[in-house]
Write an enzyme that holds these catalytic residues in place. Structure first.
Site, PDB file in Angstrom:
ATOM      1  N   HIS A 187      21.115  77.304 -15.389  1.00  0.00           N
ATOM      2  CA  HIS A 187      21.342  77.357 -14.012  1.00  0.00           C
ATOM      3  C   HIS A 187      21.859  76.105 -13.169  1.00  0.00           C
ATOM      4  O   HIS A 187      20.910  75.292 -12.811  1.00  0.00           O
ATOM      5  CB  HIS A 187      19.889  77.939 -13.315  1.00  0.00           C
ATOM      6  CG  HIS A 187      20.112  78.303 -11.859  1.00  0.00           C
ATOM      7  ND1 HIS A 187      19.085  79.083 -11.346  1.00  0.00           N
ATOM      8  CD2 HIS A 187      20.977  77.911 -10.788  1.00  0.00           C
ATOM      9  CE1 HIS A 187      19.239  79.266  -9.900  1.00  0.00           C
ATOM     10  NE2 HIS A 187      20.458  78.418  -9.734  1.00  0.00           N
TER      11      HIS A 187
ATOM     12  N   HIS B  41      24.843  74.916 -10.703  1.00  0.00           N
ATOM     13  CA  HIS B  41      26.287  75.022  -9.727  1.00  0.00           C
ATOM     14  C   HIS B  41      26.936  73.956 -10.159  1.00  0.00           C
ATOM     15  O   HIS B  41      26.611  72.855  -9.709  1.00  0.00           O
ATOM     16  CB  HIS B  41      25.982  75.361  -8.512  1.00  0.00           C
ATOM     17  CG  HIS B  41      25.119  76.519  -8.327  1.00  0.00           C
ATOM     18  ND1 HIS B  41      25.486  77.765  -8.068  1.00  0.00           N
ATOM     19  CD2 HIS B  41      23.699  76.588  -8.210  1.00  0.00           C
ATOM     20  CE1 HIS B  41      24.481  78.638  -7.870  1.00  0.00           C
ATOM     21  NE2 HIS B  41      23.381  77.919  -8.086  1.00  0.00           N
TER      22      HIS B  41
ATOM     23  N   HIS C 252      21.028  85.337  -8.278  1.00  0.00           N
ATOM     24  CA  HIS C 252      19.845  84.684  -7.681  1.00  0.00           C
ATOM     25  C   HIS C 252      19.051  85.859  -6.966  1.00  0.00           C
ATOM     26  O   HIS C 252      19.490  86.777  -6.514  1.00  0.00           O
ATOM     27  CB  HIS C 252      20.459  83.851  -6.749  1.00  0.00           C
ATOM     28  CG  HIS C 252      20.872  82.735  -7.262  1.00  0.00           C
ATOM     29  ND1 HIS C 252      21.904  82.533  -7.998  1.00  0.00           N
ATOM     30  CD2 HIS C 252      20.654  81.397  -7.039  1.00  0.00           C
ATOM     31  CE1 HIS C 252      22.271  81.362  -8.550  1.00  0.00           C
ATOM     32  NE2 HIS C 252      21.449  80.401  -7.530  1.00  0.00           N
TER      33      HIS C 252
ATOM     34  N   GLU D 170      14.368  83.748  -4.577  1.00  0.00           N
ATOM     35  CA  GLU D 170      14.372  82.205  -4.297  1.00  0.00           C
ATOM     36  C   GLU D 170      13.723  82.018  -2.902  1.00  0.00           C
ATOM     37  O   GLU D 170      12.612  81.647  -3.051  1.00  0.00           O
ATOM     38  CB  GLU D 170      15.848  81.853  -4.538  1.00  0.00           C
ATOM     39  CG  GLU D 170      15.752  80.205  -4.217  1.00  0.00           C
ATOM     40  CD  GLU D 170      17.037  79.654  -3.924  1.00  0.00           C
ATOM     41  OE1 GLU D 170      17.990  80.384  -3.802  1.00  0.00           O
ATOM     42  OE2 GLU D 170      17.387  78.430  -3.845  1.00  0.00           O
TER      43      GLU D 170
ATOM     44  N   ASP E  19      20.010  73.312 -11.123  1.00  0.00           N
ATOM     45  CA  ASP E  19      20.515  74.302 -10.003  1.00  0.00           C
ATOM     46  C   ASP E  19      21.773  73.218  -9.170  1.00  0.00           C
ATOM     47  O   ASP E  19      22.712  73.794  -9.512  1.00  0.00           O
ATOM     48  CB  ASP E  19      19.424  74.504  -8.913  1.00  0.00           C
ATOM     49  CG  ASP E  19      19.760  75.497  -7.713  1.00  0.00           C
ATOM     50  OD1 ASP E  19      20.836  76.236  -8.171  1.00  0.00           O
ATOM     51  OD2 ASP E  19      18.931  75.691  -6.782  1.00  0.00           O
TER      52      ASP E  19
HETATM   53  N1  ADE Z   1      24.337  77.896  -4.454  1.00  0.00           N
HETATM   54  C1  ADE Z   1      24.193  76.586  -4.833  1.00  0.00           C
HETATM   55  N2  ADE Z   1      23.078  76.608  -4.993  1.00  0.00           N
HETATM   56  C2  ADE Z   1      22.261  77.672  -4.702  1.00  0.00           C
HETATM   57  C3  ADE Z   1      20.975  78.243  -4.662  1.00  0.00           C
HETATM   58  N3  ADE Z   1      19.681  77.351  -5.009  1.00  0.00           N
HETATM   59  N4  ADE Z   1      20.877  79.505  -3.968  1.00  0.00           N
HETATM   60  C4  ADE Z   1      21.586  80.028  -3.552  1.00  0.00           C
HETATM   61  N5  ADE Z   1      22.989  79.775  -3.831  1.00  0.00           N
HETATM   62  C5  ADE Z   1      23.316  78.655  -4.484  1.00  0.00           C
HETATM   63 ZN    ZN Z   2      21.118  78.423  -7.959  1.00  0.00          ZN
END
Ligand code: ADE
Ligand code: ZN
Length: 335
Positions: free
Chosen positions: A16, A18, A195, A198, A276
């Site tokens: 995970h 990005h 996702h 969260e 993340d």
């Molecule tokens: N895009 C980048 N980081 C994210 C996150 N933590 N939650 C949702 N979308 C994202």
């Molecule tokens: Zn994320």
């Protein structure tokens, strides 16, 4: 070997990350200059000072602004290469990297530019001893129609990505909104993740599983509020890609001591540790492992389980998974 050294040197997978969230302020300024893009911040320091988030949306606004400096194939390559070097230094031997094409195609950057730049860096990562794959994420604040158009643009590059995910603003954008596009991706043989849980409720985790039919849940920490969901996740060993420093910086938990990672592990869930958006949340993989272990009191067995879960939860071929786990076992036997 002491636990911090073991956590830092054990082989691990990152599931995970990005890639746009690995863009460090220094590289944002370098790319802005290279591409003649004006930024609403005067300096690296001023940009960094803006990294004080109160929730997911307050972060996303700055994250999308940062990505505006990415224009050429080389920019996407350089961003991914910088991340892959950090991953290798943290003993990440496999990584499954999210990218957000709509953030770029909406600015006139082609899908081909994005995917070719990232994919070249992933191939080069073999030289670092890292197996790197790409997962295309749909932005959930946009429409399903937009997601379908994005998939259409990406399918000519099908060999360059292994799956699709769902990210961006969670609240108000439930998984159901993307039922049809995920069904199409499934028919294409793509791996599926989303996702969920969260900031959003356990109901979003249920629908990611039952409506989208995802194989992993990204974050998922809100699942702890629903005992029936916890049992399902444990029974089916559905991986949760937990991101402790992200949860701290986006105020999902008031402090790291109150993070529920231990509770998830001890309930038998396949929880993993991930970064993340490391450039925004103050740490890459080993920062996440070390700070979390210190805050919630992880032991050697937790460390082994987290690394093992990361390989078991990955989309690697069974033979590659077995090789990764052999390397993990050897590292623990020697430590
Ligand atoms: N895009 C980048 N980081 C994210 C996150 N933590 N939650 C949702 N979308 C994202
Ligand atoms: Zn994320």
């Amino acid at each position: 070997m002491n636990l911090p050294t073991l956590l830092a040197t054990m082989p691990k997978a990152e599931l995970h990350i990005h890639i746009e969230g690995s863009l460090e302020p220094e590289l944002i300024f370098q790319l802005a200059q290279r591409n003649g893009v004006a930024l609403p911040y005067a300096s690296v320091e001023e940009l960094r000072r803006a990294y004080a988030f109160t929730n997911l949306q307050s972060f996303l606004d700055i994250y999308y602004a940062g990505a505006s400096v990415l224009l050429r194939e080389q920019d996407f390559h350089d961003m991914a290469w910088a991340y892959l070097q950090k991953a290798a230094a943290d003993h990440v031997i496999r990584t499954e990297i999210f990218f957000d094409p709509q953030t770029h195609t909406a600015r006139g950057v082609s899908m081909e530019t994005v995917i070719r730049g990232l994919s070249r860096a992933c191939k080069d990562a073999k030289k670092l001893g890292v197996d790197a794959e790409l997962i295309l994420c749909f932005l959930r604040h946009l429409s399903e129609e937009d997601a379908f158009a994005t998939l259409e643009q990406a399918l000519p590059f099908r060999e360059h990505f292994i799956g699709v995910g769902l990210d961006s603003s969670e609240l108000g954008h439930p998984p159901e909104k993307f039922a049809r596009v995920f069904a199409k991706c499934r028919a294409e043989g793509l791996h599926l993740v989303a996702h969920a849980g969260e900031e959003g409720p356990p109901a979003y985790v249920w629908s990611a599983l039952d409506v989208l039919k995802v194989e992993r849940i990204d974050h998922g920490v809100q699942s702890a509020k629903d005992p029936a969901l916890m049992k399902r996740l444990a029974d089916e060993r559905i991986p949760l890609t937990v991101c402790p420093l992200s949860n701290l910086k986006l105020c999902v938990f008031p402090d790291l001591q109150q993070h529920n990672l231990r509770e998830l592990l001890e309930a038998g869930l396949c929880a993993t540790v991930n970064s993340d958006d490391p450039a925004y949340f103050g740490g890459y993989m080993n920062d996440n492992f070390l700070q979390t272990a210190a805050a919630i009191g992880l032991d050697r067995q937790h460390a082994y389980q987290l690394a093992r879960n990361s390989f078991e939860g990955s989309f690697a071929e069974p033979s590659a998974k077995a090789r990764y786990i052999e390397r993990l076992d050897a590292a623990f036997a020697a430590a």
